[in-house]
Scaffold this motif. Sequence first.
Motif, short mmCIF file in Angstrom:
data_model
loop_
_atom_site.label_atom_id
_atom_site.label_comp_id
_atom_site.label_asym_id
_atom_site.label_seq_id
_atom_site.Cartn_x
_atom_site.Cartn_y
_atom_site.Cartn_z
N ALA A 148 -30.27 3.69 15.35
CA ALA A 148 -30.25 2.64 14.32
C ALA A 148 -31.01 3.06 13.06
N GLU A 149 -32.14 3.71 13.22
CA GLU A 149 -32.94 4.11 12.04
C GLU A 149 -32.21 5.16 11.20
N HIS A 150 -31.42 6.00 11.84
CA HIS A 150 -30.64 7.01 11.10
C HIS A 150 -29.49 6.35 10.36
N VAL A 151 -28.85 5.38 11.01
CA VAL A 151 -27.75 4.65 10.37
C VAL A 151 -28.24 3.94 9.13
N VAL A 152 -29.41 3.33 9.22
CA VAL A 152 -29.99 2.63 8.07
C VAL A 152 -30.23 3.61 6.92
N GLU A 153 -30.73 4.79 7.23
CA GLU A 153 -30.98 5.79 6.19
C GLU A 153 -29.68 6.30 5.57
N VAL A 154 -28.68 6.52 6.41
CA VAL A 154 -27.38 6.96 5.89
C VAL A 154 -26.85 5.91 4.93
N ARG A 155 -26.87 4.66 5.35
CA ARG A 155 -26.36 3.58 4.50
C ARG A 155 -27.17 3.42 3.23
N ARG A 156 -28.46 3.63 3.31
CA ARG A 156 -29.33 3.49 2.14
C ARG A 156 -29.07 4.58 1.11
N HIS A 157 -28.65 5.76 1.58
CA HIS A 157 -28.46 6.90 0.68
C HIS A 157 -26.99 7.29 0.53
N VAL A 158 -26.08 6.40 0.85
CA VAL A 158 -24.66 6.75 0.78
C VAL A 158 -24.29 7.09 -0.67
N LEU A 159 -23.49 8.13 -0.81
CA LEU A 159 -23.02 8.56 -2.13
C LEU A 159 -21.88 7.65 -2.55
N PRO A 160 -22.04 6.94 -3.67
CA PRO A 160 -20.96 6.04 -4.12
C PRO A 160 -19.66 6.83 -4.36
N GLN B 111 -17.48 6.81 -6.73
CA GLN B 111 -17.31 7.39 -8.07
C GLN B 111 -18.13 8.67 -8.22
N GLY B 112 -19.34 8.65 -7.71
CA GLY B 112 -20.18 9.86 -7.75
C GLY B 112 -19.58 10.98 -6.92
N ALA B 113 -19.05 10.64 -5.75
CA ALA B 113 -18.42 11.64 -4.89
C ALA B 113 -17.21 12.25 -5.59
N LEU B 114 -16.44 11.40 -6.28
CA LEU B 114 -15.28 11.90 -7.01
C LEU B 114 -15.69 12.84 -8.14
N GLN B 115 -16.73 12.50 -8.86
CA GLN B 115 -17.18 13.35 -9.96
C GLN B 115 -17.69 14.70 -9.46
N ILE B 116 -18.43 14.68 -8.37
CA ILE B 116 -18.93 15.94 -7.80
C ILE B 116 -17.78 16.77 -7.25
N ALA B 117 -16.82 16.11 -6.59
CA ALA B 117 -15.65 16.83 -6.07
C ALA B 117 -14.87 17.47 -7.21
N THR B 118 -14.75 16.76 -8.33
CA THR B 118 -14.05 17.31 -9.49
C THR B 118 -14.78 18.55 -10.02
N LEU B 119 -16.10 18.46 -10.08
CA LEU B 119 -16.89 19.61 -10.52
C LEU B 119 -16.66 20.80 -9.60
#
Length: 147
Positions: free
Chosen positions: A28-40, A42-50
């Motif tokens: 559960a504590e790892h899931v919370v951290e993943v959700r807290r730091h999820v890459l939006p 739009q940001g994922a798309l911009q990085i993928a484009t780069l």
Amino acid sequence: MAPRAAISPLNSDTALQDEVCQERVIHAEHVVEVRRHVLPAQGALQIATLFSMLSDPTRLQVLHALLCAPTGELCVCDLAAGLGRDDTTISHQLRVLRQQKVVAMRKVGRVVYYRLIDEHIRQLLLMGQDHIQEGHVSQRQLDSEVL
């Protein structure tokens, strides 16, 4: 004779078992951290484009040449001659890089010079070179470090 199925890590039960958790345990504590730091998205798309822009070997050669240029910039003709490519190919790649705001140009008469404009791109190129020049670490070494 019937064709044989190709054997690949994706359809090999043993390989799949080595890559997937053997027990279904939710931390559960790892899931919370993943959700807290999820890459939006739009940001994922911009990085993928780069990264897709950097995935072309010719563009990488152009960027590397600009990175190593003694004056920090090169004209299209010098890039083409130095890389053994035609002016049209290099101009096209430079246009893509300019549209992605990776290089800038300046014109002196009929000569067009290009330079890197982003320190982050310099760092990515240098880190990429460092990474490939490291000794090849075996997958088993990497896997054992995870444990």
